[in-house]
Write an enzyme that holds these catalytic residues in place. Structure first.
Site, PDB file in Angstrom:
ATOM      1  N   GLU A 117       0.824  -1.215   0.000  1.00  0.00           N
ATOM      2  CA  GLU A 117       0.000   0.000   0.000  1.00  0.00           C
ATOM      3  C   GLU A 117       0.855   1.261   0.000  1.00  0.00           C
ATOM      4  O   GLU A 117       0.364   2.344   0.323  1.00  0.00           O
ATOM      5  CB  GLU A 117      -0.963   0.014   1.199  1.00  0.00           C
ATOM      6  CG  GLU A 117      -1.885  -1.183   1.321  1.00  0.00           C
ATOM      7  CD  GLU A 117      -2.885  -1.338   0.172  1.00  0.00           C
ATOM      8  OE1 GLU A 117      -2.911  -0.479  -0.737  1.00  0.00           O
ATOM      9  OE2 GLU A 117      -3.632  -2.339   0.188  1.00  0.00           O
ATOM     10  N   HIS A 141      -2.472   2.113   8.454  1.00  0.00           N
ATOM     11  CA  HIS A 141      -3.569   1.310   7.908  1.00  0.00           C
ATOM     12  C   HIS A 141      -3.690   0.023   8.709  1.00  0.00           C
ATOM     13  O   HIS A 141      -2.694  -0.658   8.942  1.00  0.00           O
ATOM     14  CB  HIS A 141      -3.297   0.994   6.437  1.00  0.00           C
ATOM     15  CG  HIS A 141      -4.198  -0.043   5.852  1.00  0.00           C
ATOM     16  ND1 HIS A 141      -5.570   0.103   5.788  1.00  0.00           N
ATOM     17  CD2 HIS A 141      -3.934  -1.259   5.308  1.00  0.00           C
ATOM     18  CE1 HIS A 141      -6.100  -0.981   5.225  1.00  0.00           C
ATOM     19  NE2 HIS A 141      -5.133  -1.820   4.929  1.00  0.00           N
ATOM     20  N   HIS A 143      -6.746  -3.328  10.039  1.00  0.00           N
ATOM     21  CA  HIS A 143      -7.965  -4.076   9.731  1.00  0.00           C
ATOM     22  C   HIS A 143      -8.791  -4.278  11.001  1.00  0.00           C
ATOM     23  O   HIS A 143      -8.938  -5.408  11.471  1.00  0.00           O
ATOM     24  CB  HIS A 143      -7.599  -5.446   9.127  1.00  0.00           C
ATOM     25  CG  HIS A 143      -6.868  -5.398   7.829  1.00  0.00           C
ATOM     26  ND1 HIS A 143      -6.298  -6.505   7.237  1.00  0.00           N
ATOM     27  CD2 HIS A 143      -6.634  -4.364   6.982  1.00  0.00           C
ATOM     28  CE1 HIS A 143      -5.726  -6.170   6.086  1.00  0.00           C
ATOM     29  NE2 HIS A 143      -5.913  -4.872   5.916  1.00  0.00           N
ATOM     30  N   GLU A 171     -16.703  10.795  23.436  1.00  0.00           N
ATOM     31  CA  GLU A 171     -15.459  11.499  23.098  1.00  0.00           C
ATOM     32  C   GLU A 171     -15.225  11.602  21.588  1.00  0.00           C
ATOM     33  O   GLU A 171     -14.367  12.361  21.149  1.00  0.00           O
ATOM     34  CB  GLU A 171     -14.260  10.822  23.771  1.00  0.00           C
ATOM     35  CG  GLU A 171     -13.970   9.463  23.188  1.00  0.00           C
ATOM     36  CD  GLU A 171     -12.630   8.869  23.666  1.00  0.00           C
ATOM     37  OE1 GLU A 171     -11.822   9.605  24.241  1.00  0.00           O
ATOM     38  OE2 GLU A 171     -12.439   7.670  23.453  1.00  0.00           O
ATOM     39  N   HIS A 212     -12.671  -3.710   4.192  1.00  0.00           N
ATOM     40  CA  HIS A 212     -11.217  -3.890   4.249  1.00  0.00           C
ATOM     41  C   HIS A 212     -10.592  -3.324   5.520  1.00  0.00           C
ATOM     42  O   HIS A 212      -9.915  -4.058   6.238  1.00  0.00           O
ATOM     43  CB  HIS A 212     -10.592  -3.262   2.990  1.00  0.00           C
ATOM     44  CG  HIS A 212      -9.115  -3.447   2.883  1.00  0.00           C
ATOM     45  ND1 HIS A 212      -8.463  -3.616   1.697  1.00  0.00           N
ATOM     46  CD2 HIS A 212      -8.134  -3.482   3.839  1.00  0.00           C
ATOM     47  CE1 HIS A 212      -7.172  -3.781   1.903  1.00  0.00           C
ATOM     48  NE2 HIS A 212      -6.947  -3.690   3.198  1.00  0.00           N
TER      49      HIS A 212
HETATM   50  O1  2HA Z   1      -1.441  -6.810   3.469  1.00  0.00           O
HETATM   51  O2  2HA Z   1      -3.287  -4.560   4.611  1.00  0.00           O
HETATM   52  O3  2HA Z   1      -4.141  -3.640   2.304  1.00  0.00           O
HETATM   53  C1  2HA Z   1      -1.353  -5.502   3.774  1.00  0.00           C
HETATM   54  C2  2HA Z   1      -2.665  -4.871   3.638  1.00  0.00           C
HETATM   55  C3  2HA Z   1      -3.160  -4.606   2.285  1.00  0.00           C
HETATM   56 ZN    ZN Z   2      -5.224  -3.801   4.259  1.00  0.00          ZN
END
Ligand code: 2HA
Ligand code: ZN
Length: 274
Positions: A117, A141, A143, A171, A212
């Site tokens: 990414e 980033h 998940h 909050e 995602h």
């Molecule tokens: O594998 O999170 O979006 C890495 C990720 C891809």
């Molecule tokens: Zn990801």
């Protein structure tokens, strides 16, 4: 002294491990990039490779990041392993003078490249640096499961997600008064999703990726991790309240949100309020 004794690397590793401990990084899920200060580059430079690896085009351009250096997790690497072997999992990359290519100057000692990414991270850095007058340094980033669950049952609009998240914990309007942006489902890893995400990041410091995960940005690790944590905590409360099997009897009303904003001196995005 080793490179892992350098404060910025220690703090970066800690953030990776904190994310792992939260359960946001199954397998190789998630990625973290940090734009180094000049002083931090100088501290790390003695550990850089004698010969940098070749330049790699990114498919996107961020002219305002020309010559910058970033810490990045590696593509296919597991957050779970970062703390055990940072030099295998992480790298430092240098951006070229056009702002369209990177080269690895340290790390990924067993081969590899920065996160898949990286184009999204790079474009997000580019727009957030502009939007914050240079303050933004971290793009993260992950998940987080509850937020991802919400993307199956709510309309995929900035307004719907911002309102539901603001109302799920008191909050929230203080922590992200600008709300969150939402990017509909797209194939991850390329220039197209990078451009769609960075478009949202012109206005928001957090962008949901449908089905995602979440991208967040901030000036330092505490603020950025805290934003991810707060949004996912709010999503957890939302999912629990909506799955407990009883009707929602009361919530934080729009005028309550306005009262919080007044008291805490933050500007809520007015068009998201009724
Ligand atoms: O594998 O999170 O979006 C890495 C990720 C891809
Ligand atoms: Zn990801």
């Amino acid at each position: 002294m080793a490179i892992t004794d350098v404060s910025i690397l220690q703090r970066y590793i800690r953030m990776c491990n904190d994310g792992w401990l939260q359960g946001w990084h199954e397998r190789n899920g998630g990625n973290l990039t940090y734009r180094l200060t000049d002083a931090e580059v100088a501290e790390l430079q003695p550990y850089f490779d004698e010969t940098p690896r070749p330049w790699v085009p990114m498919g996107v351009t961020g002219a305002n990041l020309a010559g910058s250096y970033f810490l990045s997790t590696g593509s296919g690497k597991y957050f779970r392993n970062v703390i055990l072997d940072p030099a295998d999992s992480l790298c430092v990359v240098e951006i070229n003078e056009k702002g369209d290519s990177y080269r690895i100057v340290w790390g990924l000692v067993n081969g590899g490249r920065p996160t898949s990414e990286f184009p999204s991270h790079f474009m997000n850095h580019s727009v957030r640096v502009k939007a914050t007058g240079g303050a933004c340094r971290v793009i993260y980033h992950a998940h987080p499961g509850n937020l991802i669950a919400m993307t199956y049952v709510l309309p995929l609009t900035d307004r719907d997600f911002s309102r539901e998240l603001w109302k799920s914990a008191t909050e929230c309007p203080v922590v992200f008064p600008g709300g969150v942006g939402v990017v509909g489902w797209m194939v991850p890893g390329g220039a197209e999703i990078a451009l769609a995400t960075s478009k949202k990041m012109e206005e928001f410091d957090a962008a949901v990726w449908a089905h995602h995960g979440l991208f967040v940005s901030g000036p330092d690790f505490d603020t950025t991790f805290g934003l991810m944590h707060t949004i996912e905590k709010s999503a957890e409360i939302w999912v629990k309240a909506h799955s407990v099997g009883l009707p929602i009897l009361q919530t934080i009303e729009d005028d309550d949100l306005r009262a919080i904003a007044r008291e805490f001196g933050v500007q809520l995005r007015e068009e998201f309020l009724d």
